[in-house]
Design an enzyme around this catalytic site. Structure first.
Site, PDB file in Angstrom:
ATOM      1  N   TRP A 183       0.847  -1.178   0.000  1.00 52.02           N
ATOM      2  CA  TRP A 183       0.000   0.000   0.000  1.00 52.02           C
ATOM      3  C   TRP A 183       0.897   1.247   0.000  1.00 52.02           C
ATOM      4  CZ3 TRP A 183      -0.557   3.919   3.740  1.00 52.02           C
ATOM      5  CH2 TRP A 183      -1.562   4.852   3.432  1.00 52.02           C
ATOM      6  N   ASP A 488     -13.973   1.634  -5.715  1.00 56.01           N
ATOM      7  CA  ASP A 488     -12.901   1.287  -4.774  1.00 56.01           C
ATOM      8  C   ASP A 488     -13.152  -0.084  -4.152  1.00 56.01           C
ATOM      9  OD1 ASP A 488     -10.633   1.560  -3.228  1.00 56.01           O
ATOM     10  OD2 ASP A 488     -11.222   3.480  -2.356  1.00 56.01           O
ATOM     11  N   ASP A 558      -2.225   5.512  -3.237  1.00 55.26           N
ATOM     12  CA  ASP A 558      -2.647   6.538  -2.272  1.00 55.26           C
ATOM     13  C   ASP A 558      -1.481   7.430  -1.875  1.00 55.26           C
ATOM     14  OD1 ASP A 558      -5.281   5.834  -2.219  1.00 55.26           O
ATOM     15  OD2 ASP A 558      -5.153   4.620  -0.402  1.00 55.26           O
TER      16      ASP A 558
HETATM   17  C1  GLA Z   1      -8.916   4.296  -0.695  1.00 57.10           C
HETATM   18  C2  GLA Z   1      -8.601   5.085  -1.952  1.00 57.10           C
HETATM   19  C3  GLA Z   1      -8.468   6.554  -1.590  1.00 57.10           C
HETATM   20  C4  GLA Z   1      -9.738   7.039  -0.966  1.00 57.10           C
HETATM   21  C5  GLA Z   1     -10.070   6.204   0.268  1.00 57.10           C
HETATM   22  C6  GLA Z   1     -11.414   6.568   0.825  1.00 57.10           C
HETATM   23  O1  GLA Z   1      -7.853   4.288   0.181  1.00 57.10           O
HETATM   24  O2  GLA Z   1      -7.439   4.613  -2.549  1.00 57.10           O
HETATM   25  O3  GLA Z   1      -8.164   7.308  -2.734  1.00 57.10           O
HETATM   26  O4  GLA Z   1     -10.776   6.958  -1.908  1.00 57.10           O
HETATM   27  O5  GLA Z   1     -10.084   4.819  -0.042  1.00 57.10           O
HETATM   28  O6  GLA Z   1     -11.749   5.816   1.931  1.00 57.10           O
END
Ligand code: GLA
Length: 747
Positions: A183, A488, A558
């Site tokens: 991650w 997502d 992220d």
């Molecule tokens: C994931 C996505 C982020 C965001 C969060 C929201 O981590 O990758 O971009 O949308 O969820 O909870």
């Protein structure tokens, strides 16, 4: 122009791709389809020579300790000890396969040519069909298999069913490059030298995952970014997978791949047919750069968005959208329409989403030239933080007392499209959905239900659950003017049980889940052809060819720290195109890493893919907003070159504190170069950056300075790099002006 031919005399098939070739032949006893060639163009005569030499031509040994024939589709059975592509158990207790080849067919369609080969077990009703699809404009060969129970007898249990097996030519040694991460650190390039034995890349997580991409690129240790032979394969599957690169005792190397058979035997009843995912292969004689350009071109033409192709494999939608609607998703030249500049609220507001707050961000975003405004997590009932709400997909009555409609209207009035985040495969135990249907999640009755991010996974393999997920999103799209969905999925599978299927092959949950996910997305995309989709899984955890075939773009990490991101983007680019690579400019210091970086630098990194903004614009100064507005305008001007051009990676931050990438328009008339530095230390600075792929005899004008140089000079002597010490960046735009009369040393 792809072309497939059969040589009846020598019983060989030659698949001619755009600029490479693939060859196979039938063994003398008609039982084995043998691999003969994968690489530069070749002639039927060459294949005849290879076929005549038999397995020895492949360098395999046959000394009585086992067969090492390079079989295109390796059955487990008889004296074979290498990684099988297919293992089957029959109802009478017999295990193992004995094939014969029963037929073949060559066909053409609008995009290229296909070959199918039919195999039948000698004693049981097991049939396999091997598929090869070649495109007129590509060096990518798609391969997959379909397996059929032809009827009669009891069930057949498949203990392993890979899609294809790729044999490599004989070399002294092999290096395998792959993409790994976690991650916030996805798609980092990695490599290993293959020794005897096996090197396995896999996911057992139910999704492709952040850890490993279903991607390999192999060379003999001498290929570079710009030169040398590379053989590569990409699996088009979005669930657990397994790729095995094996060096056999005889010294041959092959890569078998498909969905992961771990915990996943599949029972075929009489009449059942099972199509396997595409495992695509690509050979390039022009190094890793040439290889990724081949992948990108194939993906832009045949994968991204709506492939609109004949069906067959579950990887790609058989009939996606009606042809008229498909046109809406294409640019005039048959490539996917350019991606709009996007704003996403996640890093600015987190779960604290309100109508007023979002409207204010939308106003600021529109002022910067943003074209698509996306409300992320936090908009639905009960979603105060990540402990509650998933599953209850109606607007939160406190945050949106008037529903989503007024905000959507406001965003449209501002001239932007409206996008919404959703995570419909998930449920929080604290939700009305879970209280009503606790049995809908993956679970075993007498085991814990492990939560990750306080959530559980809905069992999409259940048709009723899949139907519900489809209905939820379909209703949202039907009731609101939504232009974009960020889809997502924020956790991996655990306790993959399906209790009410006990005794009825509940392990099919692994593949059934993914098939139903594809069906949901395909139906939604067909019914709502104007809606674009972004693939996301806690960042880049579910990116693969099959997901890209159902998405316009992917959220690749992220981690929005621009310096970290350069390497993530470089890794992504090995396998996937810039157009699909969504990159946001966020705040400084970065919320994740704390690193401070100039706004221009953050833009220059994000502008090398599909540009988005994700910062808290309410805290940006007037000067920052002005600079951002200019850079968004600049991006729109170079966007066709970045999103549809040919990519050349010029410098890697793996090698030092300089990253650089160049895009060249398809006609060669425009080039866009990005260079970014990190923190310099000791080492002398490479003061110039040499470009690639230009016409040496042409002249190119720098669109900012007006300076003209020859292509030869730009490639040989290069562009000057910035003198600033740390975290500097440049964006250079070049336009071809004509043919150079003379090439001088100084350019
Ligand atoms: C994931 C996505 C982020 C965001 C969060 C929201 O981590 O990758 O971009 O949308 O969820 O909870």
């Amino acid at each position: 122009m792809a072309d497939i031919s059969y040589d009846d005399e020598h019983r060989t098939w030659l698949i001619r791709l755009a600029s490479t070739a693939y060859g196979l032949g039938l063994s003398g006893d008609g039982r084995v389809v043998r691999h003969l060639h994968w690489g530069p163009p070749c002639q039927p005569d060459d294949l005849a020579v290879l076929a005549a030499a038999g397995p020895a031509a492949h360098g395999t040994s046959r000394i009585g300790w086992g067969e090492e024939e390079p079989a295109e589709y390796v059955p487990w059975g008889g004296p074979r000890f290498d990684e099988p592509t297919l293992k089957a158990d029959f109802a009478d207790g017999t295990r193992g396969i004995e094939w014969r080849v029963t037929g073949h067919d060559i066909a053409r369609d609008q995009t290229g040519a296909t070959l199918t080969l039919d195999l039948a077990d000698l004693a049981y009703p097991l049939r396999a069909r091997l598929h090869y699809r070649a495109f007129d404009d590509s060096d990518v060969l798609e391969r997959w298999a379909s397996i059929r129970h032809a009827g009669g007898g009891g069930p057949i249990v498949l203990r392993q069913a890979h899609s294809a097996n790729w044999w490599l030519p004989r070399r002294e040694r092999w290096r395998l490059r792959y993409l790994t991460g976690g991650w916030a650190s996805e798609t980092r390039p990695a490599q290993a030298v293959l020794g005897p034995g096996k090197f396995t890349l896999e996911s057992r997580r139910g999704v492709t995952s952040h850890h490993l991409q279903p991607y390999v690129a192999l060379d003999d240790g001498t290929a570079t970014e710009h030169s040398g032979e590379v053989w590569s394969a990409l699996l088009a599957w979005s669930g657990s997978f397994r790729l095995v690169a094996e060096t056999t005792p005889g010294g041959s190397v092959h890569v078998s791949g498909g969905w992961n058979e771990f915990d996943a035997p599949l029972e075929l009843a009489p009449g059942d047919e099972l199509s396997l995912p595409v495992f695509a292969g690509c050979y390039s004689g022009a190094g890793l750069g040439g290889l990724s350009r081949s992948w990108h071109a194939y993906e832009l033409r045949h994968v991204l968005g709506d492939p609109a192709r004949a069906g067959g494999s579950p990887s790609f939608p058989a009939t996606s959208v009606p042809p008229g609607a498909r046109a809406a998703r294409l640019a005039g030249d048959g490539l996917p329409a350019l991606r709009p500049v996007l704003y996403n609220s996640w890093e600015a507001t987190g779960f604290d989403v309100t109508e007023e707050g979002q409207a204010e961000l939308a106003r600021l975003a529109a002022g910067l030239g943003v074209e698509l405004f996306v409300v992320d997590d936090g908009w639905f009932a009960g979603r105060r933080d990540d402990h509650a709400g998933l599953g209850d997909w109606t607007p939160d009555p406190v945050k949106f007392p008037r529903g989503l409609g007024p905000l959507i209207d406001r965003v449209h009035e501002l001239g932007m499209g409206f996008g919404l985040w959703i995570e419909p495969e998930m449920v929080n135990p604290d939700s009305d959905l879970y209280r009503a249907h606790p049995d809908w999640v993956l679970h075993f009755d007498r085991r814990s239900r492990s939560e990750r991010r306080n959530q559980l996974v809905l069992n999409l393999a259940r048709d009723d659950v899949a139907e519900w997920v489809h209905a939820v999103v379909d209703r949202l799209l039907s009731e609101h003017r939504i232009d974009f969905i960020k889809w997502d999925m924020n956790r991996h599978f655990s306790e993959p049980g399906w209790p009410d299927q006990a005794g009825r092959n509940p392990e099919r949950v692994w593949t059934g889940y993914v098939r139903n996910l594809y069906a949901i997305l395909d139906r939604l995309r067909a019914a709502h052809p104007d809606v674009a989709f972004e693939a996301c899984e806690g960042g880049g955890g579910r990116i693969d060819l099959a997901m890209l075939a159902r998405s316009e773009q992917a959220w690749i990490s992220d981690n929005t720290d621009a310096w970290d991101r350069i390497l993530i983007q470089e890794g992504f680019s090995q396998a996937y195109p810039a157009q699909a690579m969504m990159c946001w400019v966020t705040d400084s210091p970065n919320p994740l890493t704390g690193r401070r970086l100039p706004l221009r630098y953050r833009f220059h990194v994000a502008m090398s893919g599909a540009l988005g903004l994700g910062g808290d614009l309410t805290r940006w100064s007037e000067a920052e907003l002005t600079e951002a507005r200019d850079l968004v305008a600049r991006y729109k001007e170079i966007r066709p070159v970045v999103q549809h051009g040919h990519q050349h990676r010029l410098a890697s931050t793996q090698d030092g504190p300089l990253g650089a990438v160049q895009y060249l328009s398809a006609d060669g008339g425009r080039a866009v170069v990005f260079a970014w530095t990190g923190v310099r230390r000791f080492r002398p600075w490479p003061s110039r950056l040499r470009l690639a792929g230009l016409d040496p005899a042409a002249r190119y004008r720098d669109e900012d300075s007006g300076e003209e140089r020859s292509g030869a000079s730009l490639m040989r002597l290069g562009l000057p790099l910035p003198d600033e010490l740390d975290y500097a960046s440049v964006l250079v735009r070049l336009r071809r002006t004509g043919i150079s009369g003379q090439i001088t040393a100084s350019g």
